[in-house]
Scaffold this motif. Structure first.
Motif: not given
Length: 149
Positions: A57-85
């Motif tokens: 998931k992270y590697l798919a997201l890193i295309v076009g995004l920075g490492k921080g954004e990609a990792s945050s989104i990947a973690l949010a995708m794996e976390t039920d009922h999350s809120l992403l800032i």
């Protein structure tokens, strides 16, 4: 309890204006990825560091995004009922496409005022104006209107 995941831009901005206390008051169990902490160059003591578990998931997201954004989104995708800032435009767009719930630095100010953490959104926006955070006059006016200021 809802899990709140933060991207680097929000931490960096709130540190620049010396108001990390707002984040801590609203989110005493804030989560960041190691990539976000590395991007920030600092780690507030109350923030938990957690890693995403799917490198694919992270590697798919890193295309076009920075490492921080990609990792945050990947973690949010794996976390039920999350809120992403997250504030970065491409990151917000991708998070919305993935049906993640998001909020930005300015939305946090509205929440902080509503909950009595701060008295004035304008006072904080004035501090933000003295940083390199891009805030258009239209967005500034919209946020202040929503805050009834």
């Amino acid at each position: 309890m809802r899990k709140v995941i933060v991207d680097a831009s929000c931490l960096i901005l709130y540190k620049k204006i010396d108001r990390l206390d707002i984040l801590q008051a609203l989110f005493p169990e804030l989560i960041a990825t190691q990539e976000v902490i590395e991007e920030c160059g600092f780690k507030p003591g109350w923030i938990q560091v957690k890693s995403f578990t799917s490198p694919a998931k992270y590697l798919a997201l890193i295309v076009g995004l920075g490492k921080g954004e990609a990792s945050s989104i990947a973690l949010a995708m794996e976390t039920d009922h999350s809120l992403l800032i997250i504030d970065e435009k491409k990151g917000r767009k991708k998070a919305r496409e993935l049906n993640l719930e998001i909020v930005g630095c300015l939305g946090i100010l509205l929440l902080a005022k509503k909950l009595g953490v701060i008295e004035s959104v304008k006072q904080i926006v004035d501090l933000i104006d003295n940083t390199n955070f891009r805030l258009s006059p239209t967005l500034r006016a919209k946020i202040l209107k929503e805050a009834n200021e």
